[in-house]
Design an enzyme around this catalytic site. Structure first.
Site, PDB file in Angstrom:
ATOM      1  N   ASP A  89     -56.899   8.429 -70.292  1.00 26.97           N
ATOM      2  CA  ASP A  89     -57.006   7.146 -70.971  1.00 26.97           C
ATOM      3  C   ASP A  89     -58.359   6.475 -70.771  1.00 26.97           C
ATOM      4  OD1 ASP A  89     -56.364   4.708 -72.189  1.00 26.97           O
ATOM      5  OD2 ASP A  89     -55.561   3.897 -70.322  1.00 26.97           O
ATOM      6  N   ASP A 270     -60.529   3.804 -77.614  1.00 24.00           N
ATOM      7  CA  ASP A 270     -59.462   3.915 -76.617  1.00 24.00           C
ATOM      8  C   ASP A 270     -58.532   5.077 -76.923  1.00 24.00           C
ATOM      9  OD1 ASP A 270     -57.493   3.539 -74.762  1.00 24.00           O
ATOM     10  OD2 ASP A 270     -56.885   1.557 -75.454  1.00 24.00           O
TER      11      ASP A 270
END
Length: 380
Positions: A89, A270
């Site tokens: 992430d 992201d």
């Protein structure tokens, strides 16, 4: 974060490690019901064997795709190693997995770290908590050996969750944050920084290729970039400031008309976010322009619209990045089509968009810590 994963720099043939990622959809609407999920996991059991190309310092793990949206890869922790499935992430900085002392359902249904079985385990008295859009956790900071393929980080600080909320129906065990150290909630040095400091990677870059509609093929690479995963040249975009994977976006347009980000705005790249998120008013305007109708949690369109709707263009650093309708229109478990645009529930002071997996499936992305920049190119 919002859920998952990233990219590197120019090719460095001496030390590139690739970790195949597993694509997973948040279980909302995709695999409704516990028994359906269990049957799916049994049918597509993860093979623990790995393919190792020792001559090129390249390690590739097999993938499992659970219907779309989230991308996961395997890591091991401890001595002897215990395997976990995590989201890589770029929206967060902490690494954590469930602890074996966490007995509530969100933990007990996932792989839990058995600290008493590891000879290299070391505990601290520091506690922390992390809140994501999808859930939250509270835990304790510990140290142990962590491996990402052939990459080894010794005495790596990470979190063991003792309570979790919101992760009950999701098959990943934990999160591996790849953002800058200053965003760490635990205060621990992120694993990428540790690998860099310990000399495990040759260049301070990582990169993501996220496949579309394939069980296999997605990878995160560390230490360089494999040019076979993109077309043309990488376009480099400087970060707004060192310390977060955010860049300046010029505008968002459709049919040569600006529909959002009219005066410039911020874009967060992201891998932990599945969709494209932005301010409510502007997202609602885009839904209206493409004829989407709200129903439940999604905004639906006719599936035939995929062939007629125009591309939506994100202009970043003077370069246009079109996302066609076939990429921003998705299908739910019933075969109905909905849009990939979603309201960002966090309301920053300036207009901010989150470019998640819908955007990153189309554009190979490179995260260059050494030069504080992101590279984008059309994915193959």
């Amino acid at each position: 974060m919002k859920w998952l994963v990233l990219l590197g720099l120019v090719a460095f043939s001496e030390c590139i490690v690739k970790i195949p990622l597993r694509r997973v959809k948040t279980m909302r609407k995709t695999l409704s019901g516990k028994h359906m999920l269990n049957n799916f996991l049994k049918e597509h059991a993860y093979r623990l064997s790995q393919i190792s190309f020792r001559g090129s310092n390249l390690t590739i793990h097999p993938l499992r795709n659970i219907k779309d949206v989230v991308y996961m890869g395997s890591i091991t922790i401890g001595t002897p190693p215990q395997e976990f499935q995590v989201i890589f992430d770029t929206g967060s900085s902490d690494l954590w997995v469930p602890s074996d002392i966490c007995a509530i359902p969100p933990c007990s249904r996932h792989g839990r770290f058995r600290h008493l079985q590891s000879s290299t385990f070391r505990i601290t008295n520091k506690t922390f908590s992390v809140a994501y859009e999808s859930g939250s956790m509270k835990g304790v900071v510990v140290h142990d050996t962590v491996r990402i393929g052939d990459l080894v980080s010794t005495d790596q600080p990470f979190g063991l969750s003792v309570t979790e909320y919101g992760f009950e129906g999701i098959p990943f065990d934990g999160v591996l944050g790849l953002n800058y150290p200053k965003l760490s909630f635990s205060g621990a040095i992120p694993i990428f920084d540790n690998l860099k400091n310990q000399g495990a990677i040759s260049e301070p870059v990582f990169a993501f290729y996220l496949s579309k509609d394939k069980w296999e093929g997605s990878v995160v690479m560390f230490g360089g970039v494999d040019h076979r995963y993109y077309k043309g040249e990488l376009n480099w975009v400087p970060l707004i400031q060192a310390g977060d994977w955010s860049v300046h976006m010029d505008r968002i347009s459709m049919k040569r008309k600006v529909i959002a980000c009219s005066g410039g705005c911020e874009a967060v790249v992201d891998t932990g976010t599945s969709l494209i998120e932005g301010p409510r008013r502007l997202v609602n305007n885009i839904q209206k322009l493409i004829g989407a109708m709200p129903q439940g949690f999604e905004d639906y369109v006719s599936c035939f619209a995929v062939n007629t709707l125009p591309s939506i263009i994100f202009t970043i650093n003077g370069i246009n990045y079109p996302v066609p309708a076939r990429d921003y229109i998705l299908k739910d478990s019933r075969g109905h089509c909905y849009t990939a645009f979603k309201e960002n529930r966090v309301s920053p002071s300036r207009e901010t968009w989150i470019l998640g997996d819908v955007f990153l499936r189309r554009y190979f992305s490179v995260f260059d810590r050494g030069n504080d920049r992101i590279g984008l190119a059309r994915a193959v």
